[in-house]
Scaffold this active site. Sequence first.
Site, PDB file in Angstrom:
ATOM      1  N   THR A 263      11.322 -33.480 -10.023  1.00 54.96           N
ATOM      2  CA  THR A 263       9.951 -33.975  -9.902  1.00 54.96           C
ATOM      3  C   THR A 263       9.160 -33.625 -11.151  1.00 54.96           C
ATOM      4  O   THR A 263       9.442 -32.632 -11.832  1.00 54.96           O
ATOM      5  CB  THR A 263       9.195 -33.327  -8.724  1.00 54.96           C
ATOM      6  N   ASP A 264       8.129 -34.425 -11.422  1.00 58.52           N
ATOM      7  CA  ASP A 264       7.060 -33.878 -12.239  1.00 58.52           C
ATOM      8  C   ASP A 264       6.393 -32.811 -11.379  1.00 58.52           C
ATOM      9  O   ASP A 264       6.513 -32.813 -10.152  1.00 58.52           O
ATOM     10  CB  ASP A 264       6.078 -34.979 -12.656  1.00 58.52           C
ATOM     11  N   TRP A 265       5.699 -31.888 -12.026  1.00 59.38           N
ATOM     12  CA  TRP A 265       5.212 -30.704 -11.323  1.00 59.38           C
ATOM     13  C   TRP A 265       4.151 -31.091 -10.295  1.00 59.38           C
ATOM     14  O   TRP A 265       3.057 -31.530 -10.630  1.00 59.38           O
ATOM     15  CB  TRP A 265       4.674 -29.693 -12.331  1.00 59.38           C
ATOM     16  N   GLY A 267       4.951 -33.403  -7.930  1.00 59.47           N
ATOM     17  CA  GLY A 267       5.176 -34.819  -7.664  1.00 59.47           C
ATOM     18  C   GLY A 267       5.794 -35.142  -6.321  1.00 59.47           C
ATOM     19  O   GLY A 267       5.934 -36.310  -5.975  1.00 59.47           O
TER      20      GLY A 267
END
Length: 712
Positions: A263-265, A267
């Site tokens: 994930t993006d942080w 996300g």
Amino acid sequence: MKKQFIAVFILAASLGLPALSQTPVYLDETKPLEERVKDALSRMTLEEKVKMCHAQSKFSSPGVPRLGIPEIWMSDGPHGVREEIQWNSWNVASWTNDSCTAFPALTCLAATWNPDMSALYGKAIGEEARYREKDVLLGPGVNIYRTPLNGRNFEYMGEDPYLASVMVVPYIQGVQKNGVAACVKHYALNNQELWRGHINVELSDRALQEIYLPAFKAAVMQGHVWSIMGSYNKVRGQHACHNELLLQRILKKDWKFDGVVITDWGGAHDTREAALNGLDIEMGSYTNGLTSESAFTYDDYYLAKPYLKMLKEGSVPMSTIDDKASRILKLIFRTAMNSQKPWGSFTSEEHYSVARKVAEEGIVLLQNKALSKKEKALLPLDATKYNKILVVGENATRRLTEGGGSSVLKVKQEISTLDGLRAKLGDKIVYTQGYESGRAMYDHVDVVPPSVTDSLRAEAIKQAADADLVIYVGGLNKNHLQDCEAGDRLSYELPFGQNDLIKGLLHVNRKMVMVLLSGNAVEMPWVKDVPSIIQGWYLGSETGNAIANILTGEVNPSGKLPFSFPVKLADNGAHAFGEISYPGDSINQEYKEDILVGYRWHDTKKIPALFPFGHGLSYTTFAYDKATLSSKQMPAEGSLAISLKVKNNGTLGGKEVVQLYVGDEKCSVVRPLKELKKFAKVALNPGEEKLITFTLTPDDLKFYDEASVNGK
């Protein structure tokens, strides 16, 4: 190493856990990767498998200590390895040995139009990541440049899917030769920062396949990237970090991606979707990690206890965790447990040389006009003609590695433009600031009082009046609402009163060389009055040396624009259909320009760009011979060769980028006037001529036919 295995075996037996065999297959690097993964997986408990699927700190995820399988350490940095931060906080760790080399931003790398530069870049930044003992480098970014307002465009490789595809592959390969995983981001359609956490993108299958996915596809199928980062936004109603279409159907099924989706942080948003739709590692969800800081801990992540509970209840298949754990193990074996990886190196002279070479090849000479018929163009600078050269502009001294969000860097060396010019031209150089932008802020703007702005402007104009030459160094910076994560630009014009300053300078001195440092196109109402303009990007540690070498002619500029500069914002395709197209209504957004992104829009709609995609001048001149075809028609199977000679007709050695575009005059669907399909960068000495041959295949001429795919 053998003692460690025995210790682990005894520990496992004493705890009543599955024991290691005498010769564990997963530790034997001579065995096939899939066999090692299968063996390690068979020894793990369900709890251990789940634990690997989520963070344990800001930038790490757990391994399996019982089995001697190490954790994964990640680092931000498509342009350099980020400084260390605290385990559970975004505060810096205050180490003294984590000052990195800053490489040019990826817009600059794309502007080199040179895959060899991309390979050098990837190798060097991979060596820095390896030296810092990172397993995953969170980059490069290949989201398409859709609007010049996107605050994160400087991290990406421009508006054309083919250029981005060609340039991303060598970067990935260079990084991964060091036993460090590249993590291509942000997959997909993260083309604005405003409302990035929830905006829902609606677009055609054709635009998705022809424009927004090809660079990711190349990263997977040609670059064989080991990890991919999901994006924050939604796509067709589902968050991209657990999006069935993007992750399961396209990435893992169609492209056969065998790596890890991260994930993006922050996300991730749903346990069931994350479990079923292809997310492998969840990072940064809602918490600083410790119960004392938050009631929500790492074990409360969507892919932690809630996922474990669903697995035990049978509400999600056990096959989902085996797939995730297998992919993570594969990543660990490729990186943290790869005993054959090199040692790496850090802030070496070789890396500074790479940073300078990329910067020099990426700088674009936009304009270079003589002031009159009797005079030569101002560039390259002939220092003997000037006694006083006035450098104006905050960007001449500002540290442009600071700010910008997650790409912020703590650098060991950053040579400013002013210092580079002083080293080259000595005491001829005089400096005045001209404007001020305030401190580099991630989430708010540092307001500069009007009195300060007026005073700086007046002083600069006063000094320009008696200067022999003005070198203006301005553009954007990494402040909030400029080239910065988590916010888009509010205006297409230059900020901080620069337009008024430029007009004032030109009023008293027409001899101006402009150096724009930015990751985005800007409006240029003064363009006809400025004789020489250079687009300089964010150039990293060797900024000043690279710019000085270009301005003085020690290096002949050869960069080409990786995106178009519209005359005005309304000329950009994303801004031609009202707010629903950009920035959306805060909930939904429709890509109404469809496939006509960037130059495809300008050409097809006959809206000239101020400076078009692929534009870039040189201090020498090149002549093209007439192209010849190996056949008048493209064969159904096979290829078509296109050849032409390119000659340097000038007096200086230089590099030219030969660009091949194709068009389709008669088609069942709308097609752009032209599309980039091949390019080659060639170095030529004065009078030298070289033959360039491109090979086109039927695949180069294809388009995505939605009617055919959907069975209509």
